[in-house]
Design an enzyme around this catalytic site. Structure first.
Site, PDB file in Angstrom:
ATOM      1  N   LYS A 181      -8.202   0.525  -5.212  1.00 18.41           N
ATOM      2  CA  LYS A 181      -9.377  -0.057  -4.562  1.00 18.41           C
ATOM      3  C   LYS A 181     -10.664   0.633  -5.002  1.00 18.41           C
ATOM      4  O   LYS A 181     -10.711   1.852  -5.153  1.00 18.41           O
ATOM      5  CB  LYS A 181      -9.254   0.060  -3.039  1.00 18.41           C
TER       6      LYS A 181
ATOM      7  N   ASP B  10       0.845  -1.195   0.000  1.00 18.21           N
ATOM      8  CA  ASP B  10       0.000   0.000   0.000  1.00 18.21           C
ATOM      9  C   ASP B  10       0.880   1.245   0.000  1.00 18.21           C
ATOM     10  O   ASP B  10       1.808   1.355   0.819  1.00 18.21           O
ATOM     11  CB  ASP B  10      -0.877   0.047   1.256  1.00 18.21           C
TER      12      ASP B  10
ATOM     13  N   GLY C  83      -3.213  -7.462   8.227  1.00 19.82           N
ATOM     14  CA  GLY C  83      -2.506  -7.649   9.491  1.00 19.82           C
ATOM     15  C   GLY C  83      -1.076  -8.116   9.370  1.00 19.82           C
ATOM     16  O   GLY C  83      -0.414  -8.346  10.379  1.00 19.82           O
TER      17      GLY C  83
ATOM     18  N   ARG D 149      -6.337 -20.776   6.938  1.00 21.22           N
ATOM     19  CA  ARG D 149      -6.539 -22.140   7.446  1.00 21.22           C
ATOM     20  C   ARG D 149      -7.945 -22.641   7.123  1.00 21.22           C
ATOM     21  O   ARG D 149      -8.142 -23.827   6.837  1.00 21.22           O
ATOM     22  CB  ARG D 149      -6.288 -22.185   8.957  1.00 21.22           C
TER      23      ARG D 149
ATOM     24  N   GLY E 285      -0.171  -3.645   3.998  1.00 22.92           N
ATOM     25  CA  GLY E 285      -0.816  -2.330   3.987  1.00 22.92           C
ATOM     26  C   GLY E 285      -0.126  -1.366   4.912  1.00 22.92           C
ATOM     27  O   GLY E 285       0.935  -0.823   4.618  1.00 22.92           O
ATOM     28  N   SER E 286      -0.716  -1.197   6.091  1.00 25.02           N
ATOM     29  CA  SER E 286      -0.206  -0.232   7.058  1.00 25.02           C
ATOM     30  C   SER E 286       1.133  -0.663   7.639  1.00 25.02           C
ATOM     31  O   SER E 286       1.879   0.159   8.167  1.00 25.02           O
ATOM     32  CB  SER E 286      -1.238  -0.063   8.181  1.00 25.02           C
TER      33      SER E 286
ATOM     34  N   GLY F 184      -5.354  -2.979   8.729  1.00 23.81           N
ATOM     35  CA  GLY F 184      -5.081  -1.814   9.557  1.00 23.81           C
ATOM     36  C   GLY F 184      -4.841  -2.116  11.014  1.00 23.81           C
ATOM     37  O   GLY F 184      -4.768  -1.196  11.825  1.00 23.81           O
TER      38      GLY F 184
END
Length: 304
Positions: free
Chosen positions: A85, A28, A224, A169, A245-246, A157
């Site tokens: 996005k 990102d 995450g 999983r 991302g973050s 995030g």
């Protein structure tokens, strides 16, 4: 697949484009400078957006498609593919993104959904789509709509990888069950059709996943992933690549962490390399513990 021959051929091309990202990291970025850092670090592609998921979560409000001028600025800054996005169900945002020439469109639960009944019919577009999933049913429904690439939803995030692990999983376990049905019976079709109904998934796609032992399209980790170890964990669980991302630009040393995560995805089976690239990265994003979040604050439940 439930599509015309033309759509099927287009889908093969789009799925092939997504295959080209296999083994890579997609980062990102919110501006051209970050995009250049990502490219120099070895990113396979960048995701152009005005606010990373951590900021969307913190600032609240309605999260929409980014300004096309900002996306174009990033497209001009790098030579690697650029994704952007669109809101779930917002096919006009997708039309705009395709018109400005983005390489891939992410119909994303990180943005505020525009339609509570329908996802975008992705067969109508030339650009390949990526969509999130929490389980095999969601993944196969998105593929039936034309998604050329799937990712775990995780919990964007947060910097907490637990939801991405759970989603991967779950997909693995449900494919294993379908494969067991296929291999344990001389006539598996009735039981496999019953399982398809249970998953609310198209039978033909479920059968294809059972035969291959994996999704029919590439499946990336997202939501995450914050450390090289997180990235390698998702790869060892069977992901084809990783979205970050973050986790990069909300950390202490973005350049170093970006390079480290790329190395971790490349050498995900080598603990010595993973130990080496995990050293001296500065502070990881502080993040949010998903187990302390209220259900209404979770983004992954958006979409169906």
């Amino acid at each position: 697949m439930a599509a015309t021959n033309g759509a099927s051929n287009d889908f093969t091309v789009k799925a092939g484009l997504a295959q080209m990202l296999k083994g890579g990291v997609i980062m990102d970025v919110v501006n051209a400078e970050q995009a250049r850092i990502a490219e120099e670090a070895g990113a396979a592609a960048v995701m152009a957006l005005e606010r990373v998921p951590a900021d969307i979560r913190a600032q609240g409000g309605v999260a929409r498609m980014s300004d096309p001028s900002m996306i174009k600025e990033i497209m001009e800054a790098v030579t690697i593919p650029v994704m952007a996005k669109a809101r779930i169900g917002h096919f006009v945002e997708c039309q705009i993104l395709e018109a400005i020439g983005v390489d891939y469109i992410d119909e994303s639960e990180v943005l505020t959904p525009a339609d509570n009944l329908y996802h975008v019919t992705k067969h109508n577009f030339k650009a390949p789509f990526v969509c999130g999933c929490r389980n095999l049913g969601e993944a196969l429904r998105r593929i039936s709509e034309g998604a050329a690439m799937i990712r775990t939803k995780g919990e964007a995030g947060t910097g907490d990888v637990v939801e991405a692990v759970k989603h991967m999983r779950t997909v693995n376990a449900e494919i294993a069950r379908a494969r067991a049905i296929l291999q344990s019976s001389p006539d598996p079709e009735p039981e496999l059709r019953a399982y398809a109904r249970e998953l609310e998934a198209p039978y033909e796609l479920l059968r294809e996943a059972a035969e291959k032992g994996r999704l029919p399209v590439v499946n990336f980790a997202a939501g995450g992933v914050a450390t090289p170890a997180d990235a390698a964990l998702m790869m060892q669980l069977g992901c084809d690549g990783v979205f970050v991302g973050s986790g990069i630009f909300k950390s202490g040393d973005a350049k170093k962490r970006a390079k480290a995560i790329v190395q971790a995805v490349t050498h995900y089976k080598d603990p010595k390399v993973l130990a080496e690239v995990s050293q001296g990265l500065g502070e990881a994003m502080v993040g949010i513990n998903v187990s302390h979040m209220k259900d209404e604050d979770k983004l992954a439940k958006r979409g169906w």
